[in-house]
Design an enzyme around this catalytic site. Structure first.
Site, PDB file in Angstrom:
ATOM      1  N   CYS A 115       0.809  -1.217   0.000  1.00  0.00           N
ATOM      2  CA  CYS A 115       0.000   0.000   0.000  1.00  0.00           C
ATOM      3  C   CYS A 115       0.845   1.272   0.000  1.00  0.00           C
ATOM      4  CB  CYS A 115      -0.947   0.003   1.207  1.00  0.00           C
ATOM      5  SG  CYS A 115      -0.145  -0.381   2.761  1.00  0.00           S
ATOM      6  N   HIS A 135      -2.340   6.843   3.000  1.00  0.00           N
ATOM      7  CA  HIS A 135      -0.882   6.969   2.974  1.00  0.00           C
ATOM      8  C   HIS A 135      -0.562   8.139   2.050  1.00  0.00           C
ATOM      9  CE1 HIS A 135      -0.670   3.371   5.193  1.00  0.00           C
ATOM     10  NE2 HIS A 135      -0.155   2.538   4.330  1.00  0.00           N
TER      11      HIS A 135
END
Lengths: 365, 365, 365, 365
Positions: C159, C253
């Site tokens: 990710c 993120h």
């Protein structure tokens, strides 16, 4: 005071509370840490290695401990050989905790424990030195039960009651009769140890803590209980109701309290002066870890606060404030106590100081 | 239902609550936003420019509003020309708020307000549509006071009471008599608007909110009051005590409640079924913003939680759970409500829907 | 499109990513969840029971899954009997993961995995459907290796690279040559699952994530690599350096990127138009989970931000902004991607949609 | 050392940095605070009253200041009458700041300023005492400019560069030539003062700080510049690129640095030994506020961290760690510095100590 230092073992030394013990005991005038013990998997490594990546205090590891070898907590012989007093903060099942602490005591060691296992044992005193020092009297009967040559065991109450129990004591002592108390607790994450509380539970969130509520409602009844026939009998005329929540705060448990009295209610000025002028035994004895003033009272409408006030008197004093009338019970206020210092390691150390002053704990060296 | 859409002005459109209004009103079946108004310094710019760097919702600005010109809230003529209904969420002094809202109403506009200024005015109803829809009856007298051709003003209560007031209503309706309530509130930062609560106050900290407590203790008394001679008379046999704290949470106000009853106490299963089966007016009318079920009841011991449960039914339902006995009063539980949706914009929109259904608000076009 | 729905197994269904899978797959037009599998200790309970106290999404458990029985992930026969396609998000050792995923594939199932175990296997494509759909070509050779009747395995990248890899692709496609990239990542706690990141690590703190950095620096080289002889050969003329930190954020993120080019540097307007106009395969195919616009570009100087922008296009689009010159390399900017949606479950679902469209995955029913 | 204490005025005493000044100056061996000044609206009240509800440090207000009267910062006569040295941390426009600081200096006072207004004035030295003490040489020319009898002005750099500038200095001193630096900063909220950063910006979020980046990229060039003809000439062969983000942390600015060298790159062991053994002027002079070791080097892969390491040596030392190779430039590492202590009040006090030792600042009493 004893001229030789008491030799001390910290059991569960690598955990959150164990770290706090070492941080406080570094340079202690009466106690010298001679044993660091933990579970088998930490044993055999230096303390520095054992806590690498697991040290969570704002102060760094006291230098004198980094090279000390960690031993297995189950190695009772070695603990006995090197220590007089044991601070027990190891994480075991209740049964195993009782077995271990009894074993230490049976071997002649004195034990002050942060574990909840023995809190309901009637001849094990649960001590807040400012509040119920007289409960140490049951140690005599306990030692008889544990067998010849035994030391004895005292325990700390749960960190969630530390603040508000201290605010009640001076009221009782002055003759007022708190009888109904509702507290809602804002408890810090360090109370769950490490890794402890998951971050997903406390970022942009608060978490209910049902498991903390029973302790919060019942432990004060033992602390305010009376000694009778070598046991503590719980107080009956005090009812406590608790809501416990975890909040996104590192240290400090704050209680929002509503309090009702049996009989007359003291005026607010009276309460404040009783809190401010309270000078119980540890303060009059000037025990090394006793805060000069056990309760600091704030007059500002927005204090106490966790971040600003938890460290008062090195985290050993309670902070109280926002005293005002309660339209349902009589008075309401908030109080705050540092959960890993006063509510855990620091409180246990103060208890051990009291036990040393009273002549229970002595150096065998 | 009215076939023409009601034209709506959002006053204070650039603030936190104003943003929430637009987010909810986008695509509303009955209401069409035709006026965005704010303080003079935002006026004359498009809405997109006015909220650039100040938009704080997780959803982005609804496209239909970005190009709309913001006007000065004091330009009552223009508001009147373009709108039938005013949602008032502007930040002014209480006196100026009353003056402005009265001016709108005197000009024939209907006003639903999030401001606290008019909450104590006896002929201004403070409405939670599920709880006290009948209080709209005082509008008749209010309009007479405001003068010929006047619309009327209704207000929303403070967001801090939204959750627990909804949990009391079905109990009253079923004949039980809640009489003593102590709540400790865990209130989110969005309740203070933007910039609002300083981050230094709520990182690693919780902040006392003395200013919220009085509203929390008194506003429910008006909501549960009775209509008499064209005014609301406060309920007298209910006593509320509140501790309000700000916690590091974006949205959602949670109340930890202890509740006592006059007379008999309903059993816990009874309370749960009353909550679950409650089907008040907005639900039976199927008002567009009414949640299908006004109270969602949780049986898990760790719910409701702010992050997980505030958005139930688009933030319009209350979440209740953790029902258990209280050793001081009778029962305790927690309840949660989204403070900027149900507790502010969404609640006001539901009130306006009720006022529209009841025939107060109509399209003049 | 296939007229019969593909039957889908979610392996690791009780974990954080598994929960996200179910939340996205509820109501999916092509896929129907027929198997929920997890470790042996969750097996044999309904899904509702298995996630009680462990559900961490803002949306509640989709109703159709609460009563479904969880089976043991190792029960390959049952998985094979009921499913065509497996989403693998179980937490096992790398060796056990490879063994399990190979076993599924050898039995004829198609596997799309969130695990890192197979990311370095040269004939297992690591797919971002907008970036390297052509890498599916190696599946042919992989299936030959796995044996007769085999399905095949594709994996999701970590990710931590999702955002910036998407910003590079349209530049390469237009003929510019990114050659040096330094990213500092602000990674959310949900990336660590539950309980995952300890709260003591991320309240009033950020935590270094050394374990994430290697993946962040090497995985893009495979994604931008070329197919040769049935294997992916890593790109050689791109150097990536990564600092990864955990920040106190629930989801999202964010990468702060400095980027250098071999040869000419595109102007900033050029980059922005390439990002905005990028219309790769999943978008032109209108795959069900493909965001309309894979990169949303912000012109505001303070966007993107985690809380405000991670949910764009249901968490499937990347957000880019703050494009400005870099005084060391050529350009710098930030980009953001939802780590448990686009960076995990959602990205894998989009990959499976592509594999279905390309005819790899079919219904056997 | 001067035997009489230097009399000190803290200007902007009620703000965040002003509070930090008083906390550090309490008990200072050389300096005695004789004037507390602030804006007109705080003037005329005691310091205790002025900061009531606005005190944000973990330590409480030093007792000696609570009763001291706050004066108006514009009352230069009184400041001059009572003080020799002024710490300027008042919040004014740049023009007004320059006017005020020049006025103090023209009256013969020495000024050490936290404001950015004078940082670009070529004859005003911007001092980190460990890095560029020689820049004090320009004070001679500055005083000539300010007129007969003038004191002089020195400034602190922005808190965002404090950490990484200190890590470069020992490398330069040993003959290596850092030439390219990319830093991504994780900056604490206390850097914005109080109320400062809105909580809505930093709960479950990080916020871009475009306004901090220019300072971060240019101020080091002055600090590493050279003195020529009574002015500082900026360094030309160093290029700095900065991404600045606000993170949900109370104190501490952390920089994630990638560093490239002109010419040879020192090995990692070399860098570590240069950092560890660095013993610049303040340390060899043993100035009262100088940390024993200006850079503390960590070998743990997950350190430094904001909460655990910002307070090293009372917040006056930098913490560096995670040194590893950079695949784009040469080396990368992180470093951390306490933004309101070393990066603001503490750094300015250390500068004043240096100026006192060098004979610039003297007691006129």
């Amino acid at each position: 005071m004893s001229q030789k230092k008491i030799h001390v073992a910290v059991i569960g030394a690598t955990g959150m509370v164990g770290q706090q013990y070492l941080s406080i005991l570094s340079g202690h005038p009466w106690f010298e840490v001679t044993v660091l013990a933990a579970s088998a998997k930490s044993a055999g490594r230096t303390y520095g290695e054992a806590v690498r990546g697991r040290w969570h205090l704002e102060k760094s590891v006291p230098e004198e401990f980094t090279g000390m070898m960690v031993i297995d907590a189950l190695d009772i012989k070695t603990v006995k050989a090197r220590a007089d007093l044991v601070f027990s903060a190891i994480s075991l099942s209740p049964d195993d905790t009782i077995k271990l602490e009894d074993a230490y005591a049976s071997e002649g060691l004195w034990v002050v424990s942060n574990n909840s296992a023995h809190r309901n044992t009637p001849d094990v005193p649960m001590i807040i030195p400012e509040v119920n020092p007289g409960h140490l009297a049951v140690l005599k009967d306990q030692r008889r039960r544990l067998g010849k040559g035994a030391g004895g065991i005292a325990v700390k109450p749960n960190c969630s009651i530390q603040g508000f129990v201290m605010t009640l004591a001076p009221l009782y002592e002055a003759g007022w009769v708190p009888s109904n108390l509702i507290t809602t607790n804002f408890q810090a994450v360090s109370g769950a140890g490490y890794p402890g509380q998951a971050s997903l539970d406390v970022i942009d969130n608060c978490l209910p803590l049902p498991g903390e509520e029973h302790k919060t409602m019942t432990e004060p009844l033992k602390i305010f209980g009376r000694v009778q026939d070598g046991r503590i009998v719980q107080k009956e005329d005090l009812r406590i109701s608790a809501h416990c929540m975890r909040v996104p705060v590192i240290h400090g448990h704050l209680s929002a309290v509503s309090l009702g009295f049996a009989g007359e209610t003291p005026g607010m000025e009276k309460v404040i002066s009783l809190w401010k002028e309270w000078m119980p035994l540890p303060q009059s004895l000037k025990l090394p870890s006793a805060p000069l003033q056990p309760i600091h009272v704030f007059s500002e409408p927005d204090r106490p606060q966790h971040r600003l006030d938890r460290d008062i008197e090195k985290g050993m004093a309670a902070a109280a404030g926002r005293l005002r009338e309660c339209s349902v019970l009589d008075l309401r206020y908030t109080c705050l106590s540092h959960n890993t210092i006063r509510g855990a390691a620091g409180g246990a150390i103060l208890t051990a100081e009291l036990m040393t002053h009273e002549g229970y704990v002595t150096s065998r060296r």
